[in-house]
Design an enzyme around this catalytic site. Structure first.
Site, PDB file in Angstrom:
ATOM      1  N   ASP A  92       0.850  -1.187   0.000  1.00 34.85           N
ATOM      2  CA  ASP A  92       0.000   0.000   0.000  1.00 34.85           C
ATOM      3  C   ASP A  92       0.892   1.244   0.000  1.00 34.85           C
ATOM      4  OD1 ASP A  92      -2.079   1.770   0.256  1.00 34.85           O
ATOM      5  OD2 ASP A  92      -2.936   0.858   2.048  1.00 34.85           O
ATOM      6  N   ASP A  93       0.812   2.031  -1.081  1.00 35.45           N
ATOM      7  CA  ASP A  93       1.628   3.246  -1.225  1.00 35.45           C
ATOM      8  C   ASP A  93       3.112   2.922  -1.355  1.00 35.45           C
ATOM      9  OD1 ASP A  93      -0.793   4.494  -0.867  1.00 35.45           O
ATOM     10  OD2 ASP A  93      -0.187   5.681   0.872  1.00 35.45           O
ATOM     11  N   CYS A 114      -5.992   4.543  -3.719  1.00 34.91           N
ATOM     12  CA  CYS A 114      -6.424   3.232  -3.232  1.00 34.91           C
ATOM     13  C   CYS A 114      -7.715   2.683  -3.838  1.00 34.91           C
ATOM     14  CB  CYS A 114      -6.585   3.279  -1.705  1.00 34.91           C
ATOM     15  SG  CYS A 114      -5.131   3.820  -0.817  1.00 34.91           S
ATOM     16  N   HIS A 161     -11.359  -1.352   1.806  1.00 35.74           N
ATOM     17  CA  HIS A 161     -11.514   0.005   1.268  1.00 35.74           C
ATOM     18  C   HIS A 161     -12.465   0.078   0.077  1.00 35.74           C
ATOM     19  CE1 HIS A 161      -9.260   4.124   0.949  1.00 35.74           C
ATOM     20  NE2 HIS A 161     -10.475   4.225   1.465  1.00 35.74           N
ATOM     21  N   ASP A 187      -0.770  -0.865  -4.776  1.00 31.68           N
ATOM     22  CA  ASP A 187      -2.022  -0.259  -5.225  1.00 31.68           C
ATOM     23  C   ASP A 187      -1.816   1.087  -5.906  1.00 31.68           C
ATOM     24  OD1 ASP A 187      -1.327   1.144  -2.930  1.00 31.68           O
ATOM     25  OD2 ASP A 187      -3.361   1.209  -2.120  1.00 31.68           O
ATOM     26  N   ASN A 188      -0.669   1.720  -5.679  1.00 29.58           N
ATOM     27  CA  ASN A 188      -0.324   2.980  -6.338  1.00 29.58           C
ATOM     28  C   ASN A 188       1.099   3.338  -5.946  1.00 29.58           C
ATOM     29  OD1 ASN A 188      -2.708   3.976  -4.055  1.00 29.58           O
ATOM     30  ND2 ASN A 188      -0.610   4.628  -3.693  1.00 29.58           N
TER      31      ASN A 188
END
Length: 446
Positions: free
Chosen positions: A48-49, A88, A148, A289-290
């Site tokens: 995540d990130d 996200c 999310h 995710d990014n």
């Protein structure tokens, strides 16, 4: 924008990169072990990130990620893989559906927040998803980690084909207290809130290890931890308390420890696979995710999370499937989150829903050498965190943001430093028109 580096043609540039990295690049040569195998177990791991350069195997030098580097070396490593959104919720919509986030109302939320309006939104359970399609195909399914995609009971993971769920429903939680940015408890086992002690990254790994050891094959394990998303906390830190404003608190010296915990958690999962004797029949995918935020290394790419510049969307990605996908290989194949969905379904011989055709493609023909690396056309759009749009077609990228419009040659200029629209006006017009045509197929932006 100005670039003083000497000109170089694309073929020479790619040859130089391959020689420098020592990478074997898949170019349509069939892999000797690519014969059809029985349906594999599937483990999808998403950070995540995570910035493009946040793994030591992708360039980070101030700490090491030995487990993830080894996993990449045991499979095929992508150098041009993308999240389908720079934030996200839309990316998770893209993965779950295999379709552009802009086709689904919740995919327009960038991201879902704790607002009254957003708490009534979520991914429609009637929407076919990778988990529901795999469950229908006979897979035992689990999600351990971040959801999310809706906090209402009607949107929970168990309504989308997951037999088991353990994790937070919102976008970010305290790693120690397991509370969200408002201070509300946010850790669930299936539909019920659960009180569990311990550092969240470790607790999510506990569940994944248990699931593998108690497995019913074939299985699909989606492990979508929250690391290294804020708040930045290491093991043993106190809770951060209720955050005022954004949940991005914590000093930068926590980031390496969070990455170490992420690396170790993946190591525990892979050890459980090995100890269970199922390595050769398990497909493992790792991605993010990014792109990253302020403590991340973007490896020279422009901008960050929330933007469709390369730093916000290009992410580390690699796939291991012993005997099917070659090891020790890097590929220049352009790929997206949606392609991972299509690849998972293809490996499982699970048919997509004809009412919801996939936008992603199966990457296995390229990964096994049955098909050469080929050009792709992929689109991105944001409307809330930023107002941006982009299309990559082959090595060219059209991008619009709040300050203007650009054309970049990503083969020679992956850092997006030199705008080429003046000297390639026809290509600029072509890609701008393609983006407009695609955008008209999507839901109107929020």
């Amino acid at each position: 924008m100005h670039d003083e580096s000497p000109p170089i043609d694309r073929r020479s540039f790619l040859a130089t990169v391959a020689a420098a990295t020592g990478a074997l690049v898949v170019e349509g040569r069939p892999f000797a072990g690519a014969a059809q195998k029985p349906r594999p177990n599937i483990i999808f791991i998403s950070a995540d990130d995570l910035g493009f350069g946040d793994l030591s195997g992708y360039g980070r030098a101030d700490y090491q990620t030995p487990v993830l580097d080894r996993l990449a070396a045991e499979g095929t490593r992508f150098t041009q893989a993308y999240s389908i959104a720079p934030i996200c919720t839309p990316t998770r919509v893209g993965f779950m559906t295999g379709r552009y986030p802009g086709r689904d109302p919740v995919g327009l939320r960038e991201p879902l927040t704790g607002s009254v309006e957003d708490r009534s939104a979520g991914l429609d359970p009637s929407q076919p998803t990778v988990s529901s399609l795999l469950k229908r195909a006979g897979y035992h399914t689990a999600l351990f980690g971040k959801w999310h995609l809706g906090v209402g009971p009607q949107f929970h993971p168990n309504r989308h084909g997951f037999d088991e769920f353990f994790g937070p429903l919102s976008g970010a939680v305290d790693y120690v207290s397991h509370t969200d940015a408002s201070g509300a408890h946010d850790l669930y086992r299936n539909d019920e809130p659960v009180q569990v002690e311990g550092y969240l990254t470790d607790r999510l790994a506990d569940e994944a290890v248990r699931f593998i050891r108690e497995r019913r094959e074939p299985f699909f394990l989606s492990h979508q931890g929250t690391a290294p998303h804020s708040p930045w906390q290491r093991r043993g830190d106190p809770p951060v308390g209720r955050a005022e404003g954004p949940f991005d608190v914590g000093p930068p010296d926590r980031f390496p420890d969070m990455m170490l915990a992420l690396d170790e958690s993946v190591g525990r999962i892979l050890s459980a696979v090995s100890e269970s004797g199922i390595t050769d029949r398990t497909l493992v995918i790792f991605t993010s995710d990014n792109g990253g935020v302020q403590y991340s290394n973007m490896a020279g790419l422009a901008r960050r999370k929330g933007q469709v510049w390369e730093g916000g969307i290009r992410v580390p990605t690699f796939i291991r499937w012993p005997g099917v996908i070659p090891a020790g290989v890097s590929t220049r194949q352009v790929a997206s989150t949606m392609d991972l969905t299509a690849t998972i379904l293809a490996a499982a011989t699970a048919s997509p829903a004809p009412t919801h055709p996939l936008d992603g493609i199966d990457l296995l023909p390229v990964l096994t050498g049955r098909q050469p690396v080929h050009d792709r056309t992929i689109f991105w759009r944001t409307s809330m965190v930023s107002k941006q749009g982009a299309v990559r077609q082959g090595g060219w990228k059209y991008l619009r943001d709040e300050d203007g419009e650009y054309l970049f040659d990503l083969v020679l200029d992956p850092g997006e430093r030199q705008d080429r629209k003046s000297d390639h006006s026809a290509r600029f017009a072509e890609l701008k028109a393609a983006f407009g045509g695609w955008e008209r197929q999507m839901l109107p932006p929020r």
